[in-house]
Enzyme design. Structure first.
Site, PDB file in Angstrom:
ATOM      1  N   LYS A  38    -193.250  -4.805 -51.375  1.00 45.99           N
ATOM      2  CA  LYS A  38    -192.276  -4.156 -50.353  1.00 45.99           C
ATOM      3  C   LYS A  38    -192.451  -4.287 -49.224  1.00 45.99           C
ATOM      4  CE  LYS A  38    -190.683  -3.436 -55.076  1.00 45.99           C
ATOM      5  NZ  LYS A  38    -190.067  -4.148 -55.608  1.00 45.99           N
ATOM      6  N   TYR A  40    -199.357  -5.535 -54.377  1.00 44.33           N
ATOM      7  CA  TYR A  40    -197.654  -4.868 -54.491  1.00 44.33           C
ATOM      8  C   TYR A  40    -196.744  -3.922 -53.204  1.00 44.33           C
ATOM      9  CZ  TYR A  40    -193.952  -1.464 -56.941  1.00 44.33           C
ATOM     10  OH  TYR A  40    -192.535  -0.959 -57.008  1.00 44.33           O
TER      11      TYR A  40
END
Length: 247
Positions: free
Chosen positions: A143, A139
């Protein structure tokens, strides 16, 4: 006068739904995109990680609405998993949805914006794109990559009339948060105790930032920013006892 058109991905719930609702109140014709079927004639089902789905989406939206003025890349998935046990398939799926998807959508709708010499793209990143947060390797990487993509497109496209920015939410009270907490990853207090404002963000907090970046009159010279909407989380280097003593 024709209403400006905004495409919002991941619009079924949480931040995406709040963004779509706010933009609609601001006079946009909102196009809702999600994996799950949504009611309404302006809703489309698509997997943003699929080049074929994105191309088909672009054709359908173009045929119905013409030029898209605003693209909000909000669709994303979470993964709470230690780096050493994250599988290659898990890694690829998170990167496919959270990073490849926005890239494909920027290409698809950006080409028309570039041809018209106008447009705004807002990518929903995260403070996990500004910091390292344990047990979120895939994750966090997605990002961080999304912020890098934002800055690169801003550099490439800004001089051609298309602004590209990112919003970096802190923890937001959404369905994703409920699911993540259910896995035992953290509690409400884990978040509120380290946030200077002592609360989670609301989806509307993020939507307001998106609406600002979408509006050429409000933010016409803002390009390439990664805007934290986190209550000061990334600004605060205090330790907990010092932070909580100020409340």
């Amino acid at each position: 006068m024709t209403a400006p058109v905004a495409v919002v991905t991941g619009a079924a719930q949480g931040i995406g739904r709040s963004v779509a609702e706010l933009l609609a109140t601001r006079g946009y014709s909102t196009v809702l995109v999600d994996l799950q079927e949504l009611p309404g004639e302006n809703a489309f089902v698509a997997d943003v990680s699929s080049a074929e789905d994105v191309a088909a989406l672009g054709e359908r939206v173009r045929a119905k609405f013409g030029l898209v003025d605003v693209l909000v890349n909000n669709a994303g998935i979470s993964l709470l998993q230690p780096a050493e046990t994250t599988t290659a398939d898990q890694w690829r799926r998170v990167l496919d949805v959270n990073l490849t998807g926005p890239f494909l959508l920027c290409q698809e709708f950006g080409q028309d914006m570039l041809a018209a010499g106008t447009g705004s793209i807002v990518n929903i990143a995260s403070i996990a794109g500004l910091q390292g947060i344990a047990d979120r390797a895939a994750y966090n990487a997605s990002k961080h990559g999304l912020i890098g993509l934002t800055r690169t497109l801003a550099a490439e496209w800004g001089g051609r009339g298309v602004r590209v920015n990112a919003v970096c939410p802190g923890w937001v009270k959404t369905e994703m948060d409920v699911a993540d907490q259910a896995s035992g990853g953290y509690t409400d207090e884990d978040i509120t105790s380290v946030n200077p404002m002592g609360r989670f963000a609301f989806p509307g907090d993020i939507a307001a930032a998106v609406a600002f970046l979408a509006d050429p009159e409000a933010s016409g010279f803002v390009n390439g920013v990664a805007l934290p909407v986190d209550g000061g989380w990334t600004a605060d280097g205090s330790w907990n006892s010092l932070r909580l003593r100020k409340r």
